[in-house]
Design a protein around this motif. Structure first.
Motif, PDB file in Angstrom:
ATOM      1  N   GLU A 162       8.894  10.319  19.498  1.00  0.00           N
ATOM      2  CA  GLU A 162       8.406   9.179  20.283  1.00  0.00           C
ATOM      3  C   GLU A 162       8.722   7.867  19.569  1.00  0.00           C
ATOM      4  N   LEU A 163       8.433   7.824  18.258  1.00  0.00           N
ATOM      5  CA  LEU A 163       8.695   6.599  17.500  1.00  0.00           C
ATOM      6  C   LEU A 163      10.190   6.293  17.447  1.00  0.00           C
ATOM      7  N   LYS A 164      11.019   7.320  17.260  1.00  0.00           N
ATOM      8  CA  LYS A 164      12.466   7.090  17.248  1.00  0.00           C
ATOM      9  C   LYS A 164      12.919   6.493  18.581  1.00  0.00           C
ATOM     10  N   GLY A 165      12.433   7.065  19.678  1.00  0.00           N
ATOM     11  CA  GLY A 165      12.797   6.538  20.991  1.00  0.00           C
ATOM     12  C   GLY A 165      12.310   5.107  21.179  1.00  0.00           C
ATOM     13  N   GLN A 166      11.120   4.812  20.687  1.00  0.00           N
ATOM     14  CA  GLN A 166      10.581   3.458  20.824  1.00  0.00           C
ATOM     15  C   GLN A 166      11.429   2.456  20.038  1.00  0.00           C
ATOM     16  N   ILE A 167      11.814   2.815  18.834  1.00  0.00           N
ATOM     17  CA  ILE A 167      12.640   1.913  18.021  1.00  0.00           C
ATOM     18  C   ILE A 167      13.974   1.645  18.710  1.00  0.00           C
ATOM     19  N   GLU A 200       0.828  -1.211   0.000  1.00  0.00           N
ATOM     20  CA  GLU A 200       0.000   0.000   0.000  1.00  0.00           C
ATOM     21  C   GLU A 200       0.861   1.259   0.000  1.00  0.00           C
ATOM     22  N   TYR A 201       2.011   1.184   0.678  1.00  0.00           N
ATOM     23  CA  TYR A 201       2.916   2.325   0.783  1.00  0.00           C
ATOM     24  C   TYR A 201       4.309   1.918   0.289  1.00  0.00           C
ATOM     25  N   PRO A 202       4.488   1.740  -1.015  1.00  0.00           N
ATOM     26  CA  PRO A 202       5.792   1.307  -1.543  1.00  0.00           C
ATOM     27  C   PRO A 202       6.862   2.361  -1.286  1.00  0.00           C
ATOM     28  N   GLU A 203       8.108   1.938  -1.349  1.00  0.00           N
ATOM     29  CA  GLU A 203       9.224   2.829  -1.029  1.00  0.00           C
ATOM     30  C   GLU A 203       9.364   3.981  -2.011  1.00  0.00           C
ATOM     31  N   THR A 204       8.690   3.868  -3.153  1.00  0.00           N
ATOM     32  CA  THR A 204       8.681   4.995  -4.106  1.00  0.00           C
ATOM     33  C   THR A 204       7.805   6.140  -3.617  1.00  0.00           C
ATOM     34  N   ASN A 205       6.940   5.853  -2.644  1.00  0.00           N
ATOM     35  CA  ASN A 205       6.048   6.867  -2.077  1.00  0.00           C
ATOM     36  C   ASN A 205       6.800   7.577  -0.948  1.00  0.00           C
ATOM     37  N   LYS A 206       7.135   8.831  -1.168  1.00  0.00           N
ATOM     38  CA  LYS A 206       7.952   9.570  -0.196  1.00  0.00           C
ATOM     39  C   LYS A 206       7.131  10.525   0.665  1.00  0.00           C
ATOM     40  N   THR A 207       5.804  10.371   0.679  1.00  0.00           N
ATOM     41  CA  THR A 207       4.984  11.238   1.517  1.00  0.00           C
ATOM     42  C   THR A 207       5.235  10.919   2.990  1.00  0.00           C
ATOM     43  N   ASP A 208       4.902  11.881   3.841  1.00  0.00           N
ATOM     44  CA  ASP A 208       5.103  11.669   5.278  1.00  0.00           C
ATOM     45  C   ASP A 208       4.279  10.482   5.776  1.00  0.00           C
ATOM     46  N   ALA A 209       3.041  10.387   5.314  1.00  0.00           N
ATOM     47  CA  ALA A 209       2.179   9.288   5.768  1.00  0.00           C
ATOM     48  C   ALA A 209       2.772   7.940   5.368  1.00  0.00           C
ATOM     49  N   ALA A 210       3.294   7.842   4.137  1.00  0.00           N
ATOM     50  CA  ALA A 210       3.876   6.582   3.670  1.00  0.00           C
ATOM     51  C   ALA A 210       5.121   6.212   4.471  1.00  0.00           C
ATOM     52  N   ARG A 211       5.965   7.203   4.739  1.00  0.00           N
ATOM     53  CA  ARG A 211       7.161   6.925   5.540  1.00  0.00           C
ATOM     54  C   ARG A 211       6.775   6.461   6.948  1.00  0.00           C
ATOM     55  N   TYR A 212       5.748   7.085   7.487  1.00  0.00           N
ATOM     56  CA  TYR A 212       5.275   6.732   8.831  1.00  0.00           C
ATOM     57  C   TYR A 212       4.810   5.277   8.860  1.00  0.00           C
ATOM     58  N   PRO A 256       6.909  15.814  18.133  1.00  0.00           N
ATOM     59  CA  PRO A 256       6.990  14.927  19.303  1.00  0.00           C
ATOM     60  C   PRO A 256       6.657  13.475  18.988  1.00  0.00           C
ATOM     61  N   TYR A 257       5.793  13.238  18.007  1.00  0.00           N
ATOM     62  CA  TYR A 257       5.382  11.863  17.727  1.00  0.00           C
ATOM     63  C   TYR A 257       6.424  11.128  16.882  1.00  0.00           C
ATOM     64  N   TYR A 258       7.121  11.852  16.026  1.00  0.00           N
ATOM     65  CA  TYR A 258       8.256  11.238  15.337  1.00  0.00           C
ATOM     66  C   TYR A 258       9.360  10.924  16.345  1.00  0.00           C
ATOM     67  N   THR A 273      15.691   4.699   9.254  1.00  0.00           N
ATOM     68  CA  THR A 273      15.898   5.500   8.042  1.00  0.00           C
ATOM     69  C   THR A 273      14.642   6.303   7.713  1.00  0.00           C
ATOM     70  N   GLU A 274      13.487   5.666   7.838  1.00  0.00           N
ATOM     71  CA  GLU A 274      12.222   6.359   7.567  1.00  0.00           C
ATOM     72  C   GLU A 274      11.964   7.451   8.605  1.00  0.00           C
ATOM     73  N   VAL A 275      12.210   7.141   9.870  1.00  0.00           N
ATOM     74  CA  VAL A 275      11.964   8.126  10.927  1.00  0.00           C
ATOM     75  C   VAL A 275      12.917   9.313  10.790  1.00  0.00           C
ATOM     76  N   ASP A 276      14.172   9.050  10.498  1.00  0.00           N
ATOM     77  CA  ASP A 276      15.135  10.142  10.342  1.00  0.00           C
ATOM     78  C   ASP A 276      14.763  11.052   9.167  1.00  0.00           C
ATOM     79  N   ALA A 277      14.210  10.458   8.107  1.00  0.00           N
ATOM     80  CA  ALA A 277      13.750  11.269   6.978  1.00  0.00           C
ATOM     81  C   ALA A 277      12.594  12.178   7.415  1.00  0.00           C
ATOM     82  N   LEU A 278      11.719  11.664   8.257  1.00  0.00           N
ATOM     83  CA  LEU A 278      10.613  12.473   8.774  1.00  0.00           C
ATOM     84  C   LEU A 278      11.139  13.586   9.679  1.00  0.00           C
ATOM     85  N   LEU A 279      12.110  13.251  10.523  1.00  0.00           N
ATOM     86  CA  LEU A 279      12.657  14.239  11.446  1.00  0.00           C
ATOM     87  C   LEU A 279      13.499  15.295  10.736  1.00  0.00           C
ATOM     88  N   THR A 280      14.009  14.968   9.570  1.00  0.00           N
ATOM     89  CA  THR A 280      14.744  15.970   8.789  1.00  0.00           C
ATOM     90  C   THR A 280      13.806  17.113   8.404  1.00  0.00           C
TER      91      THR A 280
END
Length: 456
Positions: A315-320, A269-281, A311-313, A298-305
């Motif tokens: 949170e996910l980074k800390g959880q990982i 549903e969210y292939p790696e070609t999809n670079k939207t925030d929702a897809a990365r999430y 805070p929710y990105y 890698t996906e979370v760091d792209a979001l945090l860039t």
């Protein structure tokens, strides 16, 4: 030769079957787990707040709770709580559709439908009992088949009476939903779209669309014909959803899919070609769940860039990091997430867990402080109570560790485990103090619950 007939006991069991089915209709099954996520709860609150106010209710007293069920459904079961299946969010196209669902359920709350459902049950039960007595009298007189016929006809009439009652409540909730959406300045287009989605699902499942007699709800086609006209008359009909709210909804939808779906399905549903925030999430959750922490990071760091202080990105980074065995590295992002959300209790509980997981006694004092604050603001969090119990145990405060354990089991409705822990806590905590009184309360509630179970 005398005609054989069914025993009165069998007849009674058949007649009482209606009462069981009616109870199931009134109270939807709650066996599914409750899903909790700080970001999702915040977005659902934001989506529902104007509707709650339009309904004349106080937002702080109304909660939208997510149930871990992939089917499309929402319901109320008493109090000012809207239960929404995770499938409703995952299958909705946009935030406006979910707002339509919430508006309808608020109509059930303001209409007092759960409380008033006893009226429908009372009427139906009266019909059932009368037919049961008449049928048993016929059975006793030797007319077994006639007696069973009377009882079955009574059951059918009673069920029909009850279903008619629930359909009336649904029509009332539909009308209230129209009113609340209009008053809040929210379009009803999403509500119509969602009803059409349900209608298409009914077609696929071959659910009859020509007779509403045996249904708890009116025919979807009937509801659409009425509601579409009413919604179009609202000044808000063509009003678009706030783009920021819609983006936040798409985020929680993607996050939920990444969490709930099979990872392969998420990646389709969210292939790696999809670079939207929702897809990365979504992919971040899918990779993390599949034990690929590097890909998830890698996906979370792209979001945090793009949003370094989200805070929710964080949170996910800390959880990982925490769940991949790096608790010390998880502390900075989780601490920032806690600060950014003003110590949101679910995130604070995760932060406390990271502090404890370092095994560094220098972090225990902060962990205890964070976790106590978390359970004070949100008592309904077994995970936070578990972590608080762990830090008390590490510090050697066994009685309060036992109290925290009693709190956790009490929330999980396990009185047989809450009771001994509460009693042990009372032995080690000074009598009359707030903690001792709380342990006493849990012990009394647990004793009563166990006594009730034994009687059953």
């Amino acid at each position: 030769m005398a005609r054989p007939f069914r025993s009165p006991g069998a007849a009674l069991r058949a007649a009482l079957a209606f009462l069981v089915s009616a109870i199931l209709i009134v109270q939807p099954a709650m066996a599914q787990s409750i899903l909790r996520d700080a970001e999702t709860e915040a977005v659902l609150h934001e989506m529902s707040e104007p509707l709650i106010r339009a309904a004349g209710l106080e937002p702080k007293n109304v909660t939208v709770v997510m149930v871990g069920d992939p089917s499309i459904n929402a319901f109320v079961a008493g109090g000012q709580i809207v239960y929404m299946n995770s499938g409703t969010i995952m299958q909705a196209d946009n935030a406006n559709e979910v707002q339509g669902v919430i508006a309808h359920e608020l109509g059930h709350i303001t209409g007092g439908h759960i409380i008033r459902s006893s009226e429908g049950m009372k009427q139906a039960t009266g019909i059932t009992l009368l037919s049961l007595l008449a049928g048993l009298a016929a059975v006793a007189a030797g007319a077994g088949d006639a007696g069973m016929g009377i009882m079955m006809a009574g059951q059918q009439a009673a069920l029909g009476k009850f279903l008619a009652f629930t359909r009336t409540q649904e029509v009332s909730a539909d009308a209230a939903g129209v009113k609340y959406l209009a008053a809040a300045g929210i379009s009803g287009k999403g509500s119509i779209a969602f009803f059409k989605r349900i209608q298409n699902l009914e077609y696929r499942l071959n659910i009859p669309q020509d007779d509403s007699y045996g249904r708890t709800h009116p025919l979807t086609s009937e509801r659409l014909s009425v509601l579409e006209h009413q919604y179009q008359a609202s000044p808000a009909w063509n009003k678009p959803t706030d783009p920021g709210l819609e983006a936040r909804f798409q985020r929680i939808k993607a996050k939920l899919r990444g969490f709930a779906w099979d990872s392969a399905q998420t990646l389709r549903e969210y292939p790696e070609t999809n670079k939207t925030d929702a897809a990365r999430y979504a992919r971040a959750y899918a990779w993390h769940k599949s034990a690929y922490p590097d890909k998830a990071m890698t996906e979370v760091d792209a979001l945090l860039t793009k949003a370094p202080h989200d805070p929710y990105y964080l949170e996910l980074k800390g959880q990982i990091l925490l769940e991949s065995g790096q608790p010390a590295a998880a502390i900075p992002p989780l601490r920032e997430a806690v600060q950014a959300t003003r110590a949101q209790p679910l995130i604070a509980a995760l932060f406390g867990h990271a502090l404890i997981a370092t095994e560094d006694p220098r972090n225990f004092d902060e962990a205890r402080s964070v976790l106590k604050a978390a359970v004070t603001r949100d008592n309904d969090n077994p995970f936070a109570w578990y972590q608080l119990g762990v830090v008390y145990e590490r510090e050697g405060d066994i009685p309060r560790a036992q109290l925290a354990t009693a709190e956790r089991y009490n929330l999980q409705n396990r009185p047989e485990l809450a009771l001994p822990n509460a009693r042990q806590a009372m032995q080690g905590i000074k009598e009359g103090t707030p903690d001792w009184l709380r342990a006493q309360d849990i012990a009394m509630v647990s004793e009563a619950a166990m006594s009730k179970k034994k009687k059953r």
